[in-house]
Structure formats: C-alpha cells, structure tokens
Design an enzyme around this catalytic site. Sequence first.
Site, short mmCIF file in Angstrom:
data_model
loop_
_atom_site.label_atom_id
_atom_site.label_comp_id
_atom_site.label_asym_id
_atom_site.label_seq_id
_atom_site.Cartn_x
_atom_site.Cartn_y
_atom_site.Cartn_z
N TRP A 295 0.83 -1.21 0.00
CA TRP A 295 0.00 0.00 0.00
C TRP A 295 0.85 1.25 0.00
O TRP A 295 0.56 2.22 -0.71
CB TRP A 295 -1.00 -0.02 1.15
N ASP B 192 -2.18 6.97 5.84
CA ASP B 192 -3.19 6.07 5.31
C ASP B 192 -3.58 5.15 6.46
O ASP B 192 -2.79 4.30 6.88
CB ASP B 192 -2.58 5.27 4.14
N LYS C 136 -13.38 -1.35 6.01
CA LYS C 136 -12.82 -2.29 6.99
C LYS C 136 -13.42 -2.00 8.37
O LYS C 136 -14.26 -2.74 8.84
CB LYS C 136 -11.31 -2.22 6.99
C1 LIG Z 1 -3.79 0.22 3.79
C2 LIG Z 1 -4.63 0.33 2.55
N1 LIG Z 1 -4.55 1.43 1.79
C3 LIG Z 1 -5.27 1.57 0.68
C4 LIG Z 1 -6.14 0.59 0.26
C5 LIG Z 1 -6.91 0.79 -1.01
O1 LIG Z 1 -8.22 1.05 -0.71
P1 LIG Z 1 -9.34 1.20 -1.83
O2 LIG Z 1 -9.56 -0.17 -2.38
O3 LIG Z 1 -10.49 1.73 -1.04
O4 LIG Z 1 -8.87 2.15 -2.85
C6 LIG Z 1 -6.27 -0.58 1.02
C7 LIG Z 1 -7.20 -1.65 0.59
O5 LIG Z 1 -7.28 -2.71 1.13
C8 LIG Z 1 -5.49 -0.71 2.19
O6 LIG Z 1 -5.58 -1.82 2.94
#
Ligand SMILES: Cc1ncc(COP(=O)(O)O)c(C=O)c1O
Length: 356
Positions: free
Chosen positions: A100, A168, A192
Amino acid sequence: MMHNFNAGPSVLPIEVFQKASEAVLNFHNSGLSILEIGHRTSLFEEVMYEARNLVKELMLLDDDHEVLFLHGGATTQFMQVPMNLLSENEVAAYTETGTWAEKAIKEAKLFGHVEIVGSSKETNYTSIPKNISVPATASYLHITTNETIAGTQWHQLPYDCGVPLVADMSSDILSRTLNFNQFDLIYAGAQKNMGAAGVNLVVVNKNILGKVNRKIPTILDYRNHIKEESMLNTPPVFAVYVAMLTLRWLKGQGGVAAIEEINNKKAELLYSTLEKIPFINLPVAKEDRSKMNVVFTMKNEKLEKEFLQLCNDHQMYGVKGHRSVGGFRISLYNALSLNSVWAFTDLMKHFAKTHG
Ligand SMILES: Cc1ncc(COP(=O)(O)O)c(C=O)c1O
C-alpha cells in the site's frame, strides 16, 4: 454461525446490517428508500451531519481538523494527497512498508519529488522502519499506519517528525486511541472498520491546504469539499449512511478506547495461540505485529490446504492470505467479536493437536 475474518470489505455489526436494510425499504418512515431520496433533503443532510460529528467526537478532533466523506477509495487519496500538498519542485518524505505504501509512493512521484525515509523492503516488509529522519524541508511525511497485506502496524507514531504528518489509516482507523490531532491528514477507505465500500474518510488540518503552486481540479481540491461540507457533488449516500450507523455503533460500544481494549484481547489471544504451535511461522517482527491483520504460514503446503479446508467446514470465512504472501491472514477489525477469535483459536489448537 459464520465467522468473517475477511480483510475488506469485512464484517460489520449485525445491527448496522439491520438498520441499513430497513433504510433501503423505508427510510425513517418517509415511505421512500434511502436509495431514492435526494442528497440535499434534510433527511440525508442529517445523516451527513451526524456522521461528521461522530468522527469529530470519536477522534477528539480540534477545530482545525475538518472531516470529509469522499468518493474514490483510498487509492484516490494516493494521488489527491500529493496533488494538494506537494509542489512540483518540492520533496515529500514517504515510508515504504508494503504494497500500500508502494502504491502511495508511485502516485506521489507524479506530482513532485519523493524521498524514501525508511523502508523495510529488503526484509520483505516484515517490520516497520525505526529512527527515521525526515528532512525539515519536506512538504509532509506519509506513513501507512497498518499494512493490510504484510500484517505490520506502526506502534510508535512519528509525531515528532517536524513536518506535516499524513497517514493512510485504511485498515486500522478507529481501532485504537491515537492522538489524531497530531496528524495533518488522515485518510481511510470505509470498508474495513467504518462501513461499506464506496466512501473515504478524510480528516484534514485546514491550515496545510492552499500552499501548492498548481491548479487543482475542482473535485480534487480538499478546500472545495470543506466549503461544501462533503456535498460538492452527489455523495455516496448509502455508503455514508452505513458509515454513520457504524460510527454510532462504535460510540455505543464506549468509543475508541473501549474497542481498543477488545481489539487488544483479540490480538493477544490469537498471537499467543499461534506462537505455541511449532509448525506455524509468524513472519512479522514481534514489536511490529498488526493487531488488525494477523499473517502466518505453515511449515508445508499440505498442512495449509488441510487447515483451509477445516476452516471452510467450520464456516470460517476469509482466512486465506493475500496471494502475494500466501499462508493465512486473519483480520480482527472492530466488528469481529472476541467469540469469533475464540472459535478460530479452538479450531487451530485442535488442528495442532491432531497434526503435531
Ligand atoms: C492500507 C490500505 N490502503 C489503501 C487501500 C486501497 O483502498 P481502496 O480499495 O479503497 O482504494 C487498502 C485496501 O485494502 C489498504 O488496505
């Protein structure tokens, strides 16, 4: 009974499902579904207002911190953050702690310079970098507080980094008490700990905005969303409603500190059980283990296959590890009960006994 250990979208409180389904049929006795009312009706404006205020209350935010509900998933924030905060000739500091973080870094590079101030890539993202040093000239420092795939979590937050702190928090938002006012921008997809997919929470210190030297498209400029109170365009009405219900539920549980206590118990029970089983490998450094996503592998694939089947037979859903790391991943988000963790650890102990 089904036990849902899915990494996201994931388990939500049953009362949220009940209230959300009632609202689809007849919202607040209006005779209309929440899916067909206008977002500028007082019926919906009250939902948005309550959702925003619940975030402020649960996170103990000061008046400088604005709460937004935006479209586009956390992935949109990977680019919206640098677009609003990083000028082309300037540097943003990023920590590289997993998939991520890598994605966030890739997007930031489209807007300015990126300096990686800490990375655990060399060790397969099994730890969190320590003693990071951030250039005083950096526009901000970005961290991923919980790496959903690698199963790591920042337990010592770099509050004293000396530059605006951006996080994030998609996979550990509202799961533990943090000093949220020490962050200048927090973003999280709701799917989540906070609700259904389709909406992002963004908490931003308004004082850090308006400093970049580029033109920002209307829909991507946080200042416009602040001004329009997350109603710049049609918001994801249903997702905001589900988030509001989930926030209400969290408040009813006693808030973030109360849920943190239960989350600690769940993580302690699971890790301590896994640690005692000789054929289990916990790859993450102990001090950096995530309390939200517990990852582990087994000595061989045959054992893993057998255990996966056992989980299926016992209605344990979403336990398979991410395809990039294999093994298992047990997600322990707020709405997952301690009972579900007991059920899982009992099954694990039984499996260990018969396969010891
Ligand atoms: C830590 C983290 N950041 C970003 C995301 C991406 O999220 P999205 O699918 O809502 O764009 C996720 C998705 O699981 C995540 O776990």
